[in-house]
Design a protein around this motif. Structure first.
Motif, PDB file in Angstrom:
ATOM      1  N   LEU A 138       4.640   2.040  -0.927  1.00 23.98           N
ATOM      2  CA  LEU A 138       5.108   1.569   0.053  1.00 23.98           C
ATOM      3  C   LEU A 138       6.575   1.759   0.329  1.00 23.98           C
ATOM      4  O   LEU A 138       7.103   2.047   1.318  1.00 23.98           O
ATOM      5  CB  LEU A 138       5.130  -0.270   0.065  1.00 23.98           C
ATOM      6  CG  LEU A 138       3.637  -0.699  -0.046  1.00 23.98           C
ATOM      7  CD1 LEU A 138       3.510  -2.084  -0.354  1.00 23.98           C
ATOM      8  CD2 LEU A 138       3.078  -0.362   1.438  1.00 23.98           C
ATOM      9  N   LEU A 163       7.723   3.488   3.835  1.00 22.59           N
ATOM     10  CA  LEU A 163       8.439   2.699   4.652  1.00 22.59           C
ATOM     11  C   LEU A 163       9.943   3.247   4.569  1.00 22.59           C
ATOM     12  O   LEU A 163      10.817   2.931   5.584  1.00 22.59           O
ATOM     13  CB  LEU A 163       8.390   1.425   4.322  1.00 22.59           C
ATOM     14  CG  LEU A 163       7.135   0.459   4.482  1.00 22.59           C
ATOM     15  CD1 LEU A 163       7.054  -0.728   3.885  1.00 22.59           C
ATOM     16  CD2 LEU A 163       6.587   0.630   5.946  1.00 22.59           C
ATOM     17  N   ILE A 210       1.067   4.022   3.409  1.00 21.49           N
ATOM     18  CA  ILE A 210       1.163   2.518   3.555  1.00 21.49           C
ATOM     19  C   ILE A 210      -0.198   2.116   3.235  1.00 21.49           C
ATOM     20  O   ILE A 210      -0.575   1.009   2.660  1.00 21.49           O
ATOM     21  CB  ILE A 210       1.489   2.369   4.988  1.00 21.49           C
ATOM     22  CG1 ILE A 210       2.898   2.772   5.308  1.00 21.49           C
ATOM     23  CG2 ILE A 210       1.364   0.856   5.631  1.00 21.49           C
ATOM     24  CD1 ILE A 210       3.351   2.586   6.590  1.00 21.49           C
ATOM     25  N   GLY A 225      -0.874   1.720  -0.657  1.00 21.73           N
ATOM     26  CA  GLY A 225       0.094   0.628  -0.901  1.00 21.73           C
ATOM     27  C   GLY A 225      -0.450  -0.688  -0.646  1.00 21.73           C
ATOM     28  O   GLY A 225      -0.598  -1.548  -1.607  1.00 21.73           O
ATOM     29  N   VAL A 226      -0.975  -0.857   0.588  1.00 20.62           N
ATOM     30  CA  VAL A 226      -1.741  -2.464   0.828  1.00 20.62           C
ATOM     31  C   VAL A 226      -2.825  -2.434   0.105  1.00 20.62           C
ATOM     32  O   VAL A 226      -3.061  -3.567  -0.223  1.00 20.62           O
ATOM     33  CB  VAL A 226      -1.716  -2.335   2.524  1.00 20.62           C
ATOM     34  CG1 VAL A 226      -2.662  -3.576   2.711  1.00 20.62           C
ATOM     35  CG2 VAL A 226      -0.423  -2.256   3.124  1.00 20.62           C
TER      36      VAL A 226
END
Length: 488
Positions: free
Chosen positions: A156, A160, A250, A253-254
């Motif tokens: 993440l 990000l 992303i 990570g999620v």
């Protein structure tokens, strides 16, 4: 030098890989024999460690309910996501390199981003030690929860983080930090997952459960490659460079955070008495006390990790440079071979339950000691030669891949497995596996043509001798348990 440049170009097309053993299982209710040099003397420190773990039974430690297929799924899927997140960096590096490194040209930026990829390998031995200690002192489930949380955080952060034009030098600093965090995670995941899979396996199925360690590894690698290829097909190149490269990080990570919730429901396989005994131990005490087992593990791992990285990364580069095979066809051959390995692993695990893991490791190592050089040469002939060499080699590798968790776990007493596997395995992979593609690149320009494959064959011969003389003889596994424990 031109040939080396061609091989280097081929290497950049391949993703980094994840990675990456003892005697047969004891009957239910009997502690495994552990070290190949026999049981510890009564009253010795090793005997204390052996006793601290308690007997390995299908009912689990301290009367806990028998771990079942839910635990197998949570461990395997989490392991797959770990290696997805680890590998997606190398796949996306060509797209985000100039977003984080602006000095020099595109090539300099790419080299800088790949240097950060290597930073993760440096962190893996540290992660192996730290997470191994957590695994032995706080339990396997806790270690795997921390591991997947670290990998999710690293992914993440990368996905990000604003680019250099927005936050300046903070961008590459965050990138390096995230990769260090991922390295800590990857270094610790292997040991905790290996111990957990073996300890949670029903009677007579330890080989099968052991095979899911590399099943998760391969599944994560293939998932990363597949998503990267899909995005590259669906998005324009400018869009991939602008924002598309962030999607895999992303998503990973999620997904890792979601899987963390699933792992919270896993049963613990290490009893409280063993954890308390480990907490009273010194940091390096398990490694000193089991020094022979540590050396055995390193000897088993050296040949296997060089084979894995060479066959996944190095062979496609050789075919591209020497046989004129396109990068797309080289990637296709590697993908098909990995799918063949994925299908072979559970079968090899079940075979290990019948004939014993030591024989499986010896077949792998002996096969590569004899056939490694001709298979390497065949890969440089044509696409058909590459495909044949890839599939043959990885099918041979299944003898190790399916049994690695079982063999390594049973080298050590139950309460020392996390530390005993974590640091030695991660350090050996970093020293031999992580350097294999680059040693091959150097050898292609500075050494005789078959020098590097001969190096691989020699390491596999060492692995064969270690398995032959340092692992306890195989003994038939008890039949799979009947009833609710067998069903999980």
């Amino acid at each position: 030098m031109e040939r080396a440049a061609q091989v280097k170009a081929g290497l950049s097309a391949g993703a980094g890989t994840g990675d990456g053993p003892g005697q047969a299982s004891a009957p239910a209710g009997v502690e495994p024999r552990g070290r190949a040099d026999g049981p510890a003397a009564p009253g010795s420190p090793d005997a204390a460690r052996d006793t601290a773990g308690g007997p390995e039974t299908d009912a689990g430690p301290e009367g806990a309910p028998a771990p079942g297929r839910r635990n197998l799924v949570a461990a395997t899927v989490g392991n797959a996501l770990e290696w997805y997140d680890w590998n997606v960096y190398a796949l996306m590096a060509p797209f985000f390199a100039t977003k984080f490194f602006v000095a020099g040209g595109v090539g300099t930026a790419l080299m800088s981003s790949l240097a950060v990829f290597a930073v993760g390998f440096v962190a893996r031995p540290v992660g192996g030690l730290v997470m191994g200690v957590i695994s032995d002192r706080r339990g396997r489930r806790t270690a795997m929860l921390v591991s997947i949380a670290l990998m999710a955080a690293g992914s993440l952060i990368i996905g990000l983080t604003p680019d250099y034009g927005t936050v300046g030098v903070l961008a590459p600093v965050l990138l390096v930090t995230a990769r260090l965090v991922q390295g800590l995670s990857a270094g610790g995941e292997f040991a905790a997952a290996a111990a957990y899979l073996v300890e949670s396996a029903p009677t007579g199925r330890k080989g099968l459960y052991s095979s899911f360690l590399y099943i998760g590894n391969l599944a994560g690698t293939l998932l990363a490659s597949g998503l990267g290829a899909l995005l590259a097909l669906l998005l324009e190149h400018d869009a991939m460079q602008s924002w598309g490269w962030r999607i895999p990080f992303i998503v990973g990570g999620v997904a890792a955070l979601v899987l963390g919730v699933l792992r919270r429901g896993m049963d613990e396989t290490l009893g409280g008495e063993a954890r308390r005994a480990a907490a009273r131990d010194g940091l390096f005490a398990p490694l000193r006390r089991n020094a022979r087992a540590v050396l055995t593990l390193c000897g088993l791992t050296a040949g296997a990790t060089v084979v894995y990285y060479t066959w996944i990364v190095g062979l496609p580069a050789r075919a591209t440079a020497e046989a004129g095979v396109s990068r797309g066809h080289a990637l296709l051959a590697t993908t098909l071979a990995q799918l063949a390995l994925l299908a072979a692993l559970p079968a090899a695990g079940m075979l290990a339950d019948r004939i014993g893991p030591r024989r499986m490791v010896m077949v792998f190592a002996g096969g590569f000691a004899v056939a490694g050089v001709p298979l390497h040469a065949l890969a440089g002939v044509s696409f058909g030669g590459l495909l044949t060499a890839e599939i043959t080699g990885l099918l041979l590798f299944s003898g190790y891949g399916a049994t690695a968790a079982l063999v390594m776990a049973e080298l050590f007493p139950r309460g020392a497995r996390g530390t005993g596997i974590g640091l030695p395995y991660a350090a050996t992979v970093a020293a031999f596996g992580g350097t294999a593609p680059y040693v091959g690149l150097w050898a292609s320009d500075h050494a005789p043509d078959m020098a590097f494959p001969a190096y691989v064959a020699v390491l596999c011969a060492v692995t064969f001798l270690v398995a032959r003389f340092r692992l306890a003889p195989d003994r038939p596994a008890p039949p799979p348990a009947r009833g609710p424990h067998a069903r999980g």
